[in-house]
Design a protein around this motif. Structure first.
Motif, PDB file in Angstrom:
ATOM      1  N   ILE A   1       0.695  -1.099   0.092  1.00 59.60           N
ATOM      2  CA  ILE A   1       0.079  -0.097   0.014  1.00 59.60           C
ATOM      3  C   ILE A   1       0.927   1.266   0.082  1.00 59.60           C
ATOM      4  O   ILE A   1       0.564   2.311  -0.864  1.00 59.60           O
ATOM      5  N   VAL A   2       1.981   1.329   0.716  1.00 64.39           N
ATOM      6  CA  VAL A   2       2.773   2.594   0.888  1.00 64.39           C
ATOM      7  C   VAL A   2       3.867   2.507   0.238  1.00 64.39           C
ATOM      8  O   VAL A   2       5.097   3.310   0.179  1.00 64.39           O
ATOM      9  N   ARG A   3       4.358   1.793  -0.723  1.00 69.25           N
ATOM     10  CA  ARG A   3       5.172   1.247  -1.705  1.00 69.25           C
ATOM     11  C   ARG A   3       5.606   2.643  -2.471  1.00 69.25           C
ATOM     12  O   ARG A   3       4.793   3.478  -2.751  1.00 69.25           O
ATOM     13  N   PRO A   4       6.865   2.954  -2.770  1.00 70.97           N
ATOM     14  CA  PRO A   4       7.260   3.876  -3.694  1.00 70.97           C
ATOM     15  C   PRO A   4       6.419   4.032  -4.921  1.00 70.97           C
ATOM     16  O   PRO A   4       6.465   2.830  -5.681  1.00 70.97           O
ATOM     17  N   GLY A   5       6.084   5.090  -5.404  1.00 66.53           N
ATOM     18  CA  GLY A   5       5.256   5.022  -6.591  1.00 66.53           C
ATOM     19  C   GLY A   5       3.757   4.652  -6.276  1.00 66.53           C
ATOM     20  O   GLY A   5       2.871   4.727  -7.140  1.00 66.53           O
ATOM     21  N   SER A   6       3.300   4.730  -5.059  1.00 66.81           N
ATOM     22  CA  SER A   6       1.912   4.440  -4.649  1.00 66.81           C
ATOM     23  C   SER A   6       1.200   5.810  -4.764  1.00 66.81           C
ATOM     24  O   SER A   6       0.062   5.904  -4.966  1.00 66.81           O
ATOM     25  N   GLY A   7       1.972   6.945  -4.677  1.00 68.60           N
ATOM     26  CA  GLY A   7       1.228   8.335  -4.750  1.00 68.60           C
ATOM     27  C   GLY A   7       0.740   8.841  -3.495  1.00 68.60           C
ATOM     28  O   GLY A   7       0.174   9.745  -3.204  1.00 68.60           O
TER      29      GLY A   7
END
Length: 293
Positions: free
Chosen positions: A139-145
């Motif tokens: 959910i909080v990954r880089p690129g998730s916005g």
């Protein structure tokens, strides 16, 4: 106290979670118009006024009587911290994703149940908890916005919520529900109310916004009454899976009010968080009851 009505406890919790989702959605909507501490003050003051006007005449001394006052106040302060940080997170992130991150707390309750509540978690429980953390990372990954500051706020809320939920379980054995609710409302009113003259931004709400402001106190007060009452009838290991229904409520309300749909990876992460939490709770094993001496 031994839980004797687990299904009743589960039903109460599910109803409370729906009200929490309504509260979160309302808070996010109003956060575009007013500062979070000011909204929190309105929520808690409204809750306190309703209790004093409606509950106090019939409950009287029971509303203020406590056995472990220090822990009661700590629980109330913990919820005030949850309110602040979750509000700041909702201000920056969608309802569904923020709620999913927040569900690290009930998962951690299961893992903390051993040293704090006298329950045991097997190896499968620990493994599924790690799976849940992996879901949050999706959910909080880089690129998730997602806003990184919003994620930090949500994680701070998780830590405070862990304390609140554990204390709710501990105090259910000695404290009356109405007293726990009263001190929660009182603490929040004092903490946020004192700062209200400095946090209110001069906003003049219209009729709909006034109704929404008033609803926060009702959603919060009734929701936490149901939540606290649920722990009188069912153990933490049974109630924990029910907490994840709030993900569904949050997703539906987030879509209905804001038109937000999480991306594919975030949705997969939410499913993983929910499933891992349910499995962890189901696999939790309670030790035999011990006689007090």
């Amino acid at each position: 106290m031994t839980a004797t009505h687990p299904y009743k406890g589960a039903f109460l919790l599910v109803c409370g979670l729906l009200l929490f989702a309504c509260l979160d959605t309302t808070l996010k909507y109003l956060s575009a118009l007013q500062n979070i501490p000011a909204l929190a003050a309105i929520r808690y003051i409204g809750n306190l006024v309703l209790m004093v006007a409606i509950v106090a005449p019939s409950q009287g001394k029971a509303m203020v009587s406590t056995q472990r006052t220090g822990l009661v106040l700590l629980r109330a302060g913990s919820l005030a911290v949850v309110t602040l940080f979750m509000g700041l997170a909702f201000q920056r992130m969608p309802v569904a994703e923020t709620t999913a991150i927040g569900f690290l707390a009930p998962m951690l309750v299961i893992l903390a149940a051993g040293p704090v509540l006298g329950e045991k978690v097997g190896l499968a429980g620990w493994l599924t908890a790690l799976l849940g953390f992996a879901g949050v990372m999706l959910i909080v990954r880089p690129g998730s916005g997602l806003d990184p500051i919003g994620v930090i706020f949500a994680l701070c809320a998780v830590a405070a919520n862990l304390c609140y939920q554990l204390l709710s379980r501990i105090l259910a054995a000695s404290e009356q529900t109405i007293a726990l609710l009263f001190y929660t409302a009182l603490a929040g009113s004092l903490i946020f109310g004192v700062a209200l003259p400095w946090t209110w931004n001069g906003w003049h709400p219209d009729a709909l916004e006034i109704v929404l402001l008033a609803s926060m106190g009702a959603f919060g007060g009734l929701g936490h009454w149901l939540f606290t009452q649920a722990y009188r009838y069912a153990p933490a290991s049974l109630l924990a899976p029910m907490n994840y229904l709030q993900l569904l409520w949050a997703g539906l309300l987030g879509y209905g009010v804001f038109g937000h749909v999480p991306d594919t990876l975030a949705m997969i992460g939410m499913v993983i968080v929910g499933l891992s939490g349910v499995i962890t709770a189901i696999r939790t094993r309670r030790p035999p009851a011990k006689r007090s001496v």
